[in-house]
Design a protein around this motif. Sequence first.
Motif, PDB file in Angstrom:
ATOM      1  N   ALA A  24     -62.410  74.291  36.257  1.00 56.08           N
ATOM      2  CA  ALA A  24     -60.945  74.225  36.189  1.00 56.08           C
ATOM      3  C   ALA A  24     -60.503  73.281  35.067  1.00 56.08           C
ATOM      4  O   ALA A  24     -60.962  72.150  34.991  1.00 56.08           O
ATOM      5  CB  ALA A  24     -60.383  73.741  37.521  1.00 56.08           C
ATOM      6  N   PRO A  25     -59.600  73.745  34.219  1.00 53.44           N
ATOM      7  CA  PRO A  25     -59.095  72.852  33.167  1.00 53.44           C
ATOM      8  C   PRO A  25     -58.190  71.786  33.765  1.00 53.44           C
ATOM      9  O   PRO A  25     -57.524  72.027  34.769  1.00 53.44           O
ATOM     10  CB  PRO A  25     -58.308  73.809  32.266  1.00 53.44           C
ATOM     11  CG  PRO A  25     -57.899  74.926  33.160  1.00 53.44           C
ATOM     12  CD  PRO A  25     -58.990  75.060  34.187  1.00 53.44           C
ATOM     13  N   MET A  38     -53.269  73.647  45.769  1.00 51.28           N
ATOM     14  CA  MET A  38     -54.295  74.268  46.582  1.00 51.28           C
ATOM     15  C   MET A  38     -53.645  74.816  47.840  1.00 51.28           C
ATOM     16  O   MET A  38     -52.811  74.159  48.446  1.00 51.28           O
ATOM     17  CB  MET A  38     -55.375  73.242  46.952  1.00 51.28           C
ATOM     18  CG  MET A  38     -56.500  73.830  47.748  1.00 51.28           C
ATOM     19  SD  MET A  38     -57.944  72.752  48.004  1.00 51.28           S
ATOM     20  CE  MET A  38     -57.263  71.158  48.303  1.00 51.28           C
ATOM     21  N   MET A  39     -54.026  76.042  48.198  1.00 53.45           N
ATOM     22  CA  MET A  39     -53.485  76.674  49.401  1.00 53.45           C
ATOM     23  C   MET A  39     -54.646  77.107  50.294  1.00 53.45           C
ATOM     24  O   MET A  39     -55.582  77.757  49.839  1.00 53.45           O
ATOM     25  CB  MET A  39     -52.590  77.846  49.037  1.00 53.45           C
ATOM     26  CG  MET A  39     -51.381  77.399  48.225  1.00 53.45           C
ATOM     27  SD  MET A  39     -50.156  78.669  48.013  1.00 53.45           S
ATOM     28  CE  MET A  39     -49.342  78.625  49.598  1.00 53.45           C
ATOM     29  N   LEU A  40     -54.551  76.720  51.542  1.00 59.26           N
ATOM     30  CA  LEU A  40     -55.552  77.058  52.544  1.00 59.26           C
ATOM     31  C   LEU A  40     -55.237  78.432  53.127  1.00 59.26           C
ATOM     32  O   LEU A  40     -54.086  78.720  53.456  1.00 59.26           O
ATOM     33  CB  LEU A  40     -55.535  76.008  53.653  1.00 59.26           C
ATOM     34  CG  LEU A  40     -56.413  76.269  54.864  1.00 59.26           C
ATOM     35  CD1 LEU A  40     -57.875  76.083  54.486  1.00 59.26           C
ATOM     36  CD2 LEU A  40     -56.038  75.340  55.989  1.00 59.26           C
ATOM     37  N   ILE A  41     -56.260  79.261  53.241  1.00 60.28           N
ATOM     38  CA  ILE A  41     -56.121  80.557  53.907  1.00 60.28           C
ATOM     39  C   ILE A  41     -57.112  80.559  55.066  1.00 60.28           C
ATOM     40  O   ILE A  41     -58.320  80.680  54.847  1.00 60.28           O
ATOM     41  CB  ILE A  41     -56.388  81.729  52.945  1.00 60.28           C
ATOM     42  CG1 ILE A  41     -55.415  81.671  51.791  1.00 60.28           C
ATOM     43  CG2 ILE A  41     -56.306  83.054  53.690  1.00 60.28           C
ATOM     44  CD1 ILE A  41     -55.591  82.756  50.773  1.00 60.28           C
ATOM     45  N   THR A  73     -56.903  80.195  38.078  1.00 57.81           N
ATOM     46  CA  THR A  73     -56.892  80.419  39.526  1.00 57.81           C
ATOM     47  C   THR A  73     -58.337  80.566  40.008  1.00 57.81           C
ATOM     48  O   THR A  73     -59.210  81.004  39.263  1.00 57.81           O
ATOM     49  CB  THR A  73     -56.108  81.685  39.944  1.00 57.81           C
ATOM     50  OG1 THR A  73     -56.699  82.816  39.313  1.00 57.81           O
ATOM     51  CG2 THR A  73     -54.655  81.588  39.574  1.00 57.81           C
ATOM     52  N   ASP A  74     -58.548  80.196  41.262  1.00 53.42           N
ATOM     53  CA  ASP A  74     -59.881  80.295  41.840  1.00 53.42           C
ATOM     54  C   ASP A  74     -59.744  80.599  43.326  1.00 53.42           C
ATOM     55  O   ASP A  74     -58.929  79.982  44.012  1.00 53.42           O
ATOM     56  CB  ASP A  74     -60.637  78.973  41.649  1.00 53.42           C
ATOM     57  CG  ASP A  74     -62.036  79.024  42.223  1.00 53.42           C
ATOM     58  OD1 ASP A  74     -62.881  79.741  41.648  1.00 53.42           O
ATOM     59  OD2 ASP A  74     -62.287  78.353  43.245  1.00 53.42           O
ATOM     60  N   ILE A  75     -60.527  81.537  43.811  1.00 56.77           N
ATOM     61  CA  ILE A  75     -60.603  81.823  45.240  1.00 56.77           C
ATOM     62  C   ILE A  75     -61.928  81.242  45.725  1.00 56.77           C
ATOM     63  O   ILE A  75     -62.983  81.669  45.287  1.00 56.77           O
ATOM     64  CB  ILE A  75     -60.554  83.338  45.528  1.00 56.77           C
ATOM     65  CG1 ILE A  75     -59.271  83.955  44.987  1.00 56.77           C
ATOM     66  CG2 ILE A  75     -60.702  83.606  47.014  1.00 56.77           C
ATOM     67  CD1 ILE A  75     -59.239  85.481  45.064  1.00 56.77           C
ATOM     68  N   ASN A  80     -62.249  78.221  52.048  1.00 58.50           N
ATOM     69  CA  ASN A  80     -61.060  78.944  52.519  1.00 58.50           C
ATOM     70  C   ASN A  80     -59.794  78.568  51.741  1.00 58.50           C
ATOM     71  O   ASN A  80     -58.718  78.445  52.321  1.00 58.50           O
ATOM     72  CB  ASN A  80     -60.796  78.703  54.013  1.00 58.50           C
ATOM     73  CG  ASN A  80     -61.912  79.220  54.888  1.00 58.50           C
ATOM     74  OD1 ASN A  80     -62.523  80.228  54.595  1.00 58.50           O
ATOM     75  ND2 ASN A  80     -62.178  78.523  55.962  1.00 58.50           N
ATOM     76  N   VAL A  81     -59.913  78.371  50.439  1.00 64.22           N
ATOM     77  CA  VAL A  81     -58.750  77.950  49.658  1.00 64.22           C
ATOM     78  C   VAL A  81     -58.574  78.769  48.376  1.00 64.22           C
ATOM     79  O   VAL A  81     -59.509  79.374  47.876  1.00 64.22           O
ATOM     80  CB  VAL A  81     -58.808  76.451  49.274  1.00 64.22           C
ATOM     81  CG1 VAL A  81     -58.800  75.563  50.493  1.00 64.22           C
ATOM     82  CG2 VAL A  81     -59.999  76.142  48.392  1.00 64.22           C
ATOM     83  N   ILE A  82     -57.330  78.733  47.905  1.00 58.50           N
ATOM     84  CA  ILE A  82     -56.993  79.246  46.580  1.00 58.50           C
ATOM     85  C   ILE A  82     -56.590  78.021  45.764  1.00 58.50           C
ATOM     86  O   ILE A  82     -55.783  77.208  46.208  1.00 58.50           O
ATOM     87  CB  ILE A  82     -55.791  80.207  46.635  1.00 58.50           C
ATOM     88  CG1 ILE A  82     -56.094  81.417  47.495  1.00 58.50           C
ATOM     89  CG2 ILE A  82     -55.386  80.634  45.236  1.00 58.50           C
ATOM     90  CD1 ILE A  82     -54.876  82.280  47.741  1.00 58.50           C
ATOM     91  N   TRP A  83     -57.153  77.872  44.586  1.00 58.50           N
ATOM     92  CA  TRP A  83     -56.822  76.777  43.679  1.00 58.50           C
ATOM     93  C   TRP A  83     -56.059  77.378  42.500  1.00 58.50           C
ATOM     94  O   TRP A  83     -56.486  78.380  41.940  1.00 58.50           O
ATOM     95  CB  TRP A  83     -58.102  76.114  43.178  1.00 58.50           C
ATOM     96  CG  TRP A  83     -57.856  74.962  42.267  1.00 58.50           C
ATOM     97  CD1 TRP A  83     -57.702  75.006  40.912  1.00 58.50           C
ATOM     98  CD2 TRP A  83     -57.743  73.598  42.633  1.00 58.50           C
ATOM     99  NE1 TRP A  83     -57.493  73.748  40.422  1.00 58.50           N
ATOM    100  CE2 TRP A  83     -57.515  72.861  41.459  1.00 58.50           C
ATOM    101  CE3 TRP A  83     -57.805  72.920  43.850  1.00 58.50           C
ATOM    102  CZ2 TRP A  83     -57.361  71.483  41.462  1.00 58.50           C
ATOM    103  CZ3 TRP A  83     -57.648  71.556  43.839  1.00 58.50           C
ATOM    104  CH2 TRP A  83     -57.431  70.849  42.664  1.00 58.50           C
TER     105      TRP A  83
END
Length: 156
Positions: A24-25, A38-41, A73-75, A80-83
């Motif tokens: 990640a830059p 960051m979002m938790l799924i 973006t990263d899954i 269990n997160v999206i960055w």
Amino acid sequence: MDRPKTNSPSTSRWQPSAPLWQRAPNKQADGAPLADLMMLIPRLKHYTELQINHLQKMLEEVLIEFDEKIVFTDINLKLNVIWVTVLPEPGLCREVALAIRKRIPEAVMVGNQLKSISTELQPGSWRSLAMLIKRVVSKQTIKSLPRTPHGRGPKA
């Protein structure tokens, strides 16, 4: 020819990669810092490949909506997160998080902007999370206290 049905993650095209801090830059070309969210799924690591592909399509819609403002973006299936890394514009993290939540309702904001995002999306949800954390910490603290017979402290 039929493909064998399996739930094993090793047969998936989604494979582990280098750590996020290596990929990640964190700075723009001119050296200015970038912003992250960051979002938790919940249960993301248990999604089928079809569900992950759908999630990826939803994220691509967000990328199109914000054009050049999203840098990375990263899954992360294991966590269990999206960055998401974005340009450091005021309110942009919030706007991107809202756009993700619009498409992926189960996504929950994680980080220092949790209160501002959660209160608009789910009234009171940040309070529920704070209370849950408080309960867990309290239980761990209570378990670590020395026990005395009948709940009495030492006699003075």
